[in-house]
Design an enzyme around this catalytic site. Structure first.
Site, PDB file in Angstrom:
ATOM      1  N   ASP A  99     -40.296  82.045  94.136  1.00  0.00           N
ATOM      2  CA  ASP A  99     -40.018  80.991  93.301  1.00  0.00           C
ATOM      3  C   ASP A  99     -40.337  79.480  93.874  1.00  0.00           C
ATOM      4  OD1 ASP A  99     -38.622  79.673  91.476  1.00  0.00           O
ATOM      5  OD2 ASP A  99     -36.692  80.474  91.706  1.00  0.00           O
ATOM      6  N   GLU A 141     -33.281  79.640  81.148  1.00  0.00           N
ATOM      7  CA  GLU A 141     -32.199  79.314  82.084  1.00  0.00           C
ATOM      8  C   GLU A 141     -31.736  77.736  81.848  1.00  0.00           C
ATOM      9  OE1 GLU A 141     -34.831  79.388  85.554  1.00  0.00           O
ATOM     10  OE2 GLU A 141     -35.737  77.306  85.214  1.00  0.00           O
TER      11      GLU A 141
END
Length: 610
Positions: free
Chosen positions: A366, A421
């Site tokens: 990430d 998200e």
């Protein structure tokens, strides 16, 4: 292959390339001693006006004084298999023109390829030693003689913005991420992107001219603070134009056609799949063994292949114990990490060797948030190291895909999208207009880790639309977002258990960016069909002529309960109803979609249900 003789500096130059079906025409031209340009036509429609070619390096400028030494023409046919994606078995034909040039005694080849569904080109610099790229002059000049519709994402390092509908004048002086979508006539479309991007050069995006928004040029990453440093010989990334109808765009695999073959001989350990995921529902749950075991159990119950342990597990969770628990239940564990935890060779070898020894099957890496050359080199190094340790990869907080899942088949998906998200952090998050645009933009060019399907958060979409995203969005690893308790009691649960993560065929049945989309995907003999819409609601007609003739199919239809006013959005959403019917290839399914609504259909041959 044929080879034309060199041209004089004092003579104008002109060459043409055609696609194998004859529809696309590319013309290259140069005035005496001047720069190089290209134009693209789709039959009688102009796709691109006279557009510039060129590079500026620390050694020479491929801009003026270019000598054309010759032209090569080649034909290419290829068949290959992908591990994941919209269609596993691939084949294509292409015609190729290679322009042999020299400038200041430096040799540069400009390679153009024309496919049935698009055009691409790249620069191939010959020689040895070091070189530095200061600028790329490649451009895309959109047609000036007609009104254009454009869907463009304002550039953001993690590519997490919407693709906004705009006129060319609205683009002036701004930067936009790939891909960029253009409509120039009723069913004439162009999608601009790039392919075969890696750390030898870095990723790029588009910059619009200050005065004319129809003139777009290649721009390097804003945090590329020094010239791109490379070693010769070098090929730049491909500059890609996917051209045709919306159906052509959605089914196109042009970016993978342009990437090198797999570097891995053995891909038996690589497997697409669906994943349980606790982070969306409970962000601080990833270090909690009990919650992670619950997600493993739920994945096993659903027949999902994986469970993803997101940020917060390191130093807290007994990961080896969880992996052992999951393996006994037929579930593989993915582990999250920040890319800075893997940005040196020492860190990569230490962590990936350890996690592989525990039995982890993949890593979710990430927060890259950059397109610069140095960061792209980290992507490359992680992909290489993960492959040696037999770990699949999901890149998050990432650049967009560029066909690399052909070369690195264990790179299953990447984010690079304004995804689910954002429902956690914003009052609205991705709306139906955005969701109706992604199938024609971001998801065309590669797997997209949107993390779909949320019923519990308040959104401006319906349950029918949210369920449909499981089919609509393709990703080699499909994270399902909502809580176990929500999925377990939902009538859409059988569909979520059945939808695969890799496809044999994908067809756009109808659609228009930002308004509505209907897509059919095939896995083996089964078909999964979905349709969603944005504002207004609509009556959708789904002809089933893609089914096998003379075969009866069991159609399980997941739709929202009917209401008196189908076209008014309700903050209290109606639940899903499930109907089973018998259908065949001659039938058309007719369903009224609510505002921001959707429907999902699972079709299996009745013989398969006995």
């Amino acid at each position: 292959m044929d080879h034309e003789l060199s041209q004089s500096l004092s003579a104008p130059f002109h060459a043409q390339l055609h696609s194998p079906d004859g529809n696309l025409h590319i013309t290259l031209e140069q005035e005496p001693n001047g720069p190089l340009f290209y134009t693209v036509m789709n039959n009688r429609y102009r796709v691109l006006e006279r557009s510039p070619l060129g590079l500026i390096t620390d050694q020479y400028k491929l801009q003026q004084g270019i000598r054309i030494q010759g032209v090569e023409h080649n034909t290419i046919t290829e068949r290959y298999e992908l591990v994941t994606g919209k269609q596993k078995s691939q084949s294509y034909e292409a015609n190729e023109l290679v322009l042999l040039t020299s400038v200041e005694n430096h040799q540069v080849r400009i390679r153009f390829r024309a496919f049935h569904d698009g055009v691409a080109y790249r620069y191939e610099l010959q020689g040895e030693g070091d070189i530095r790229f200061e600028n790329e002059l490649s451009g895309f000049h959109l047609p000036e003689d007609r009104m254009l519709n454009v869907w463009a994402q304002p550039f953001m390092r993690c590519y997490e913005r919407t693709y906004d509908h705009a006129m060319p004048d609205h683009l002036r002086g701004r930067h936009f991420g790939f891909p960029l979508l253009v409509q120039s006539a009723e069913d004439h479309w162009l999608l601009l992107t790039e392919a075969a991007v890696d750390g030898r050069y870095g990723a790029s995006h588009l910059a619009a001219d200050e005065q004319d928004g129809r003139k777009l040029r290649i721009a390097y990453a804003p945090d590329q603070e020094t010239p791109i440093a490379a070693k010769l010989p070098l090929s730049t990334p491909w500059r890609v134009m996917i051209i045709g109808s919306l159906r052509d765009l959605v089914s196109s695999s042009l970016t993978t056609h342009l990437c090198p073959p797999p570097v891995l001989q053995d891909t038996s350990w690589i497997s697409p799949g669906r994943a349980a995921w606790s982070w969306y529902a409970e962000g601080d749950s990833c270090g909690d063994m009990e919650i992670q075991r619950q997600h493993v159990d739920f994945a096993a119950e659903m027949g999902w292949e994986y469970s993803v342990v997101d940020g917060g597990w390191e130093g807290v969770l007994d990961a080896p114990q969880l992996i052992h628990y999951a393996k006994a239940r037929g579930v593989g564990i993915w582990l999250w990490t920040h890319y800075k935890g893997l940005n040196t060779e020492e860190l990569r070898e230490e962590k990936l060797r350890l996690w592989a020894s525990w039995g982890a099957v993949g890593i979710k890496v990430d927060f890259f948030d950059s397109d610069n050359q140095e960061t792209l080199q980290v992507y490359d190094a992680i992909a290489e190291s993960a492959a040696r340790h037999r770990l699949m990869v999901n890149f998050h907080g990432s650049t967009k895909p560029s066909g690399e899942h052909r070369t690195w088949p264990h790179v299953m998906t990447r984010e690079g999208v304004y995804g689910a998200e954002y429902y956690r952090a914003q009052s609205e998050g991705p709306n139906a207009v955005h969701l109706c645009t992604l199938p024609f933009t971001r998801n065309v060019i590669g797997s997209m880790d949107f993390t779909p399907v949320t019923f519990s958060r308040r959104t401006t979409t319906t349950q029918g639309l949210q369920l449909a995203l499981a089919i609509l969005f393709e990703s080699g690893i499909q994270h399902y977002a909502d809580a176990i308790s929500v999925f377990a009691d939902h009538p859409g649960m059988p569909l979520l258990a059945a939808v695969p993560a890799v496809w044999d065929e994908t067809r756009l049945l109808e659609g228009y960016p930002g308004r509505f989309v209907t897509i059919a995907r095939r896995s083996g003999v089964e078909w999964f069909v979905t349709s969603i819409c944005a504002a207004g609601g609509r009556d959708v007609h789904i002809p089933l002529d893609f089914l096998e003739d003379n075969t009866a199919y069991r159609a399980v239809i997941y739709r929202e309960q009917a209401e008196a006013d189908e076209y008014r959005y309700r903050s209290v959403l109606p639940p899903i109803e499930v109907h089973t019917e018998t259908r065949c290839a001659k039938d058309t399914i007719k369903i009224r979609l609510k505002v921001y609504g959707g429907v999902s259909i699972h079709l299996t041959p009745q013989a398969e249900n006995k």
